[in-house]
Design an enzyme around this catalytic site. Structure first.
Site, short mmCIF file in Angstrom:
data_model
loop_
_atom_site.label_atom_id
_atom_site.label_comp_id
_atom_site.label_asym_id
_atom_site.label_seq_id
_atom_site.Cartn_x
_atom_site.Cartn_y
_atom_site.Cartn_z
N ASN A 1 0.85 -1.20 0.00
CA ASN A 1 0.00 0.00 0.00
C ASN A 1 0.88 1.24 0.00
O ASN A 1 1.94 1.26 0.62
CB ASN A 1 -0.87 0.01 1.27
N HIS B 1 0.91 5.29 1.06
CA HIS B 1 0.16 6.19 1.94
C HIS B 1 0.87 7.55 1.98
O HIS B 1 2.11 7.61 2.08
CB HIS B 1 0.07 5.61 3.36
C1 GAR Z 1 -2.43 8.70 -2.90
O1 GAR Z 1 -1.86 9.90 -2.44
C2 GAR Z 1 -2.23 7.58 -1.89
O2 GAR Z 1 -1.04 7.72 -1.16
C3 GAR Z 1 -3.45 7.74 -1.02
O3 GAR Z 1 -4.48 8.03 -1.92
C4 GAR Z 1 -3.94 8.84 -2.98
C5 GAR Z 1 -4.49 8.32 -4.28
O4 GAR Z 1 -4.13 9.18 -5.32
N1 GAR Z 1 -3.72 6.57 -0.24
C6 GAR Z 1 -4.18 6.60 1.00
O5 GAR Z 1 -4.48 7.62 1.57
C7 GAR Z 1 -4.31 5.23 1.66
N2 GAR Z 1 -4.61 5.37 3.04
P1 GAR Z 1 -4.28 8.73 -6.83
O6 GAR Z 1 -5.72 8.17 -6.95
O7 GAR Z 1 -4.10 9.97 -7.63
O8 GAR Z 1 -3.26 7.67 -7.08
#
Ligand code: GAR
Length: 192
Positions: free
Chosen positions: A110, A112
């Protein structure tokens, strides 16, 4: 070395999915290859991009399939059919249940947007701004039963300037994520 078939899970914009797919198409995740997008949000941008790019998609809401456990059981069956051996969660905004985690434990990672264990959970970028800390970061970790917990594989720090807004900090976070995620996925594939 035989191919490591990767499924990316996304619930939203999908910029990390797009980046992983582009790098994969250039052969730079080898022995890894992105072969599938899985989403719990059938109308999200990640799904639209995947369809345009001819990436196979599994996209259903939990409700459509009768709840989370049934959704996960359906997805596990499809992952097996597709020969998926690694899962990359790229903005998949659900806690993974045992039905999906059990068969993929140690083979699910994952990303984050914080320097874990700081700021787990929703909108970690806003959490860091609200906490008025001088830096945040990006973490990639193996998934366990917890919320953004599990063994950390790699992390980067990101400075927060006093003038940063949610938008500017998110841009910085994404720039780091888009570099780091493909590198880590490739590294994990070589050690699979
Ligand atoms: C990313 O910044 C990722 O790190 C985060 O969601 C975003 C998705 O962006 N994930 C979390 O917060 C998991 N807890 P994207 O859809 O543009 O890839």
């Amino acid at each position: 070395m035989s191919e490591i078939r990767i499924a990316v899970f996304a619930s939203g914009t999908g910029s990390n999915f797009r980046r992983l797919h582009e790098v994969s198409e250039r052969g730079e995740l080898a022995p890894g290859k992105v072969v599938l997008l899985v989403s719990d949000q059938p109308s999200c941008l990640a799904v639209s991009y995947a369809r345009k790019a001819h990436v196979p998609v599994i996209a259903h809401t939990f409700k459509e399939l009768g709840g989370k456990a049934a959704w996960e059981a359906h997805v596990v069956e499809k992952l097996r059919e597709e020969g998926v051996s690694l899962i990359a969660l790229a903005g998949y905004m659900r806690l993974v249940g045992d039905t999906l985690l059990s068969p993929y434990k140690g083979r699910m990672i994952n990303i984050h947007p914080s320097y874990l264990p700081e700021f787990p959970g929703l909108d970690a970028v806003q959490q860091a701004l609200d906490a008025k800390v001088p830096e945040t970061g990006v973490t990639i970790h193996f998934v366990d039963e917890g919320l953004d917990s599990g063994p950390i594989i790699d992390q980067r720090r990101i400075q927060i300037e006093p003038t940063d807004t949610h938008e500017t900090l998110l841009q910085k976070v994404h720039a780091v994520e888009h570099q780091l995620f493909p590198q880590v996925v490739q590294r994990v594939c070589t050690s699979c």
